[in-house]
Design a protein around this motif. Structure first.
Motif, PDB file in Angstrom:
ATOM      1  N   GLY B 103      10.341   0.874 -42.895  1.00 12.76           N
ATOM      2  CA  GLY B 103       9.717   0.221 -41.749  1.00 12.76           C
ATOM      3  C   GLY B 103       8.314  -0.242 -42.090  1.00 12.76           C
ATOM      4  N   HIS B 104       7.734  -0.979 -41.160  1.00 15.09           N
ATOM      5  CA  HIS B 104       6.439  -1.616 -41.413  1.00 15.09           C
ATOM      6  C   HIS B 104       5.483  -1.330 -40.268  1.00 15.09           C
ATOM      7  N   VAL B 105       4.196  -1.262 -40.592  1.00 16.77           N
ATOM      8  CA  VAL B 105       3.190  -1.021 -39.566  1.00 16.77           C
ATOM      9  C   VAL B 105       2.549  -2.359 -39.189  1.00 16.77           C
ATOM     10  N   LYS B 106       2.591  -2.674 -37.894  1.00 10.48           N
ATOM     11  CA  LYS B 106       2.122  -3.978 -37.402  1.00 10.48           C
ATOM     12  C   LYS B 106       1.077  -3.809 -36.306  1.00 10.48           C
ATOM     13  N   ALA B 107       0.342  -4.874 -36.064  1.00 14.47           N
ATOM     14  CA  ALA B 107      -0.669  -4.849 -34.997  1.00 14.47           C
ATOM     15  C   ALA B 107       0.006  -4.878 -33.630  1.00 14.47           C
ATOM     16  N   ILE B 108      -0.507  -4.115 -32.687  1.00 15.54           N
ATOM     17  CA  ILE B 108      -0.034  -4.205 -31.304  1.00 15.54           C
ATOM     18  C   ILE B 108      -0.377  -5.609 -30.804  1.00 15.54           C
ATOM     19  N   PRO B 109       0.634  -6.365 -30.329  1.00 18.24           N
ATOM     20  CA  PRO B 109       0.335  -7.738 -29.908  1.00 18.24           C
ATOM     21  C   PRO B 109      -0.639  -7.763 -28.732  1.00 18.24           C
ATOM     22  N   GLU B 110      -1.659  -8.599 -28.823  1.00 17.73           N
ATOM     23  CA  GLU B 110      -2.610  -8.731 -27.716  1.00 17.73           C
ATOM     24  C   GLU B 110      -2.016  -9.686 -26.699  1.00 17.73           C
ATOM     25  N   ASN B 111      -1.993  -9.276 -25.458  1.00 18.23           N
ATOM     26  CA  ASN B 111      -1.649 -10.238 -24.416  1.00 18.23           C
ATOM     27  C   ASN B 111      -2.623 -10.053 -23.264  1.00 18.23           C
TER      28      ASN B 111
END
Lengths: 252, 207
Positions: B103-111
């Motif tokens: 798996g991969h670590v990603k940024a929490i999407p900003e909304n």
């Protein structure tokens, strides 16, 4: 969903909690560990300890307090009062604080925010802002030194500025409301909520249940801080949370 | 003895205090022998992914930690320590992790509505077959800007923050918690106790 936080604030001087906290089941009304444990049991989401010691010598006891509390109470702890340097921040974090609040020092030396954020991460740098309304200019202004010194800094732009400098959270006290129990300053928090994207803790004015739902439902704040209503048992954290749930506010 | 990996990351002491409170014998250590001989390895972590990887490299701990996990030692990553369990992270460029869980670590999407970092208490939905059921519909304390994106089979629990964010992940003996159990009140203590129970019985199965 992220829960809205209810945060009791404790004034500490010389290692003792001041402003009598009088829960019926406390054996020692000034003991920070016992009071913190009681608030944990009641469901507080976080605790703020404010060091009101007059001298630096006495402030050292705060390190002890943080160390003792964090051995027995397992929730986020924010420590503020008299923090003026990166070393102060480091000592408090090392003792067990999760966040450190900077108030007057942030005004005197705004780079302290950036230095602290770079070294320890934005998430542990809280900037505390004491704010008073000026009816003439119809603006909010920042006060320092426990609210005793007026500055010519306009509060909303100051909030933006400290976030740019690295503040991970803002603890904003409405001084006109503080101690009145007439409710939080909704319009202040509405403006702040639109101005910045970091969590905002509202403080000053909590007196009755609807004050909490008003601030959460009408402004984009993440937490509400109160002192006397909790300390004197006028409201319990459970009362506040049950009420908020009824009103559709997500709480733990 | 539980080995808490000591690589100069923040707030390790609070984890130690929680283990002490639960009478779980533990030691802060960067010594490979101690880590490989411990009953369980706990990898804490606060801060940035790349700095943490560098700090582990400096102490020659990357291979030690991989070996511990591959030899089926019980392994618990907490917060950034959980993110380090994955293949890589996109925080400040792509950096390789320990690769113990795919798996991969990603940024929490900003909304519009959501603030990043996610800071505060969020409610866990725990898979019915998980030994960590004690956290189901309970709140735990989060502080993070990145999250693990992985196959559902590794997700033991998740929370809703605009997207579903895995809060507990598990690949056999390797467990990760995105929140801070040492800051999550009684629920957090219960989870650490549950991990200890799994270590004692050496049972990491889901059923």
């Amino acid at each position: 969903m992220l829960a809205k936080r209810i945060i009791p604030c404790l004034d500490v001087a010389d290692g003792r909690v001041k402003k009598g906290v009088n829960f019926v089941n406390l054996t020692d009304v000034g003991d920070p560990v016992e009071i913190a444990a009681e608030y944990q049991k009641q469901g507080a989401d976080e605790l703020v300890f404010l060091d009101i010691s007059a001298t630096n010598e006495k402030r050292k006891t705060m390190i002890d307090v943080v160390e003792q509390v964090s051995k027995q109470v397992f929730m986020p702890l924010t420590i503020g009062g008299g923090v003026t340097s990166v070393e102060d921040i480091q000592k408090l974090l090392k003792a067990g604080a999760d966040k450190v609040a900077i108030n007057s020092a942030a005004v005197n030396d705004p780079d302290l925010i950036t230095e602290g954020a770079k070294k320890f991460g934005n998430q542990c740098i809280v900037v505390a802002i004491d704010v008073k309304y000026d009816p003439e200019s119809k603006q909010y202004f920042v006060y320092t030194h426990g609210g005793q010194q007026k500055t010519d800094i306009e509060a909303i732009s100051w909030a933006k500025e400290v976030v740019k400098k690295g503040a991970g959270e803002l603890l904003v006290t409405g001084m006109d409301q503080d101690g009145t129990k007439d409710g939080f300053n909704i319009s202040l928090y509405q403006q702040l909520g639109e101005a910045v994207k970091v969590p905002i803790i509202a403080s000053g004015g909590a007196g009755k249940l609807s004050d909490f739902s008003d601030v959460f439902l009408q402004a984009n704040v993440d937490g509400a801080l109160a002192a006397s209503v909790f300390h004197y048992g006028e409201l319990t954290i459970d009362d506040v949370k049950s009420y908020l749930k009824q009103k559709g506010v997500v709480v733990r | 003895m539980f080995a808490i990996v000591d690589y100069d990351t923040g707030n390790t002491l609070n984890l130690k205090k929680a283990l002490n409170y639960l009478n779980i014998e533990n030691k802060l250590t960067a010594d490979p022998d101690e880590i490989l001989n411990a009953d369980a390895v706990i990898l804490p972590g606060v801060g940035a992914f790349e700095a943490a990887v560098d700090a582990l490299k400096e102490r020659n701990l990357i291979e030690v930690l991989k070996k511990a996990a591959q030899e089926k030692h019980p392994f618990l990553g907490i917060c950034l320590g959980m993110q380090l369990l994955f293949e890589d992270s996109e925080e400040y460029g792509l950096n390789k992790g320990l690769d113990l869980i795919p798996g991969h670590v990603k940024a929490i999407p900003e909304n519009g509505e959501l603030k990043v970092p996610q800071m505060g208490w969020n409610e866990n939905q725990v898979a019915a077959d998980s030994p960590f059921k004690v956290a189901n519909e309970e709140y735990t304390y989060f502080v993070h800007s990145y999250y693990a994106s992985c196959a559902p089979k590794y997700v033991v629990a998740d929370v809703d923050y605009g997207i579903k964010i895995p809060s507990i992940v598990q690949n056999e003996n390797v467990v990760g918690m995105q929140f801070h159990p040492e800051k999550s009140g009684q629920v957090g203590l219960n989870l650490l106790n549950q991990f200890q129970e799994m270590v004692k019985t050496n049972d990491f199965s889901r059923n």
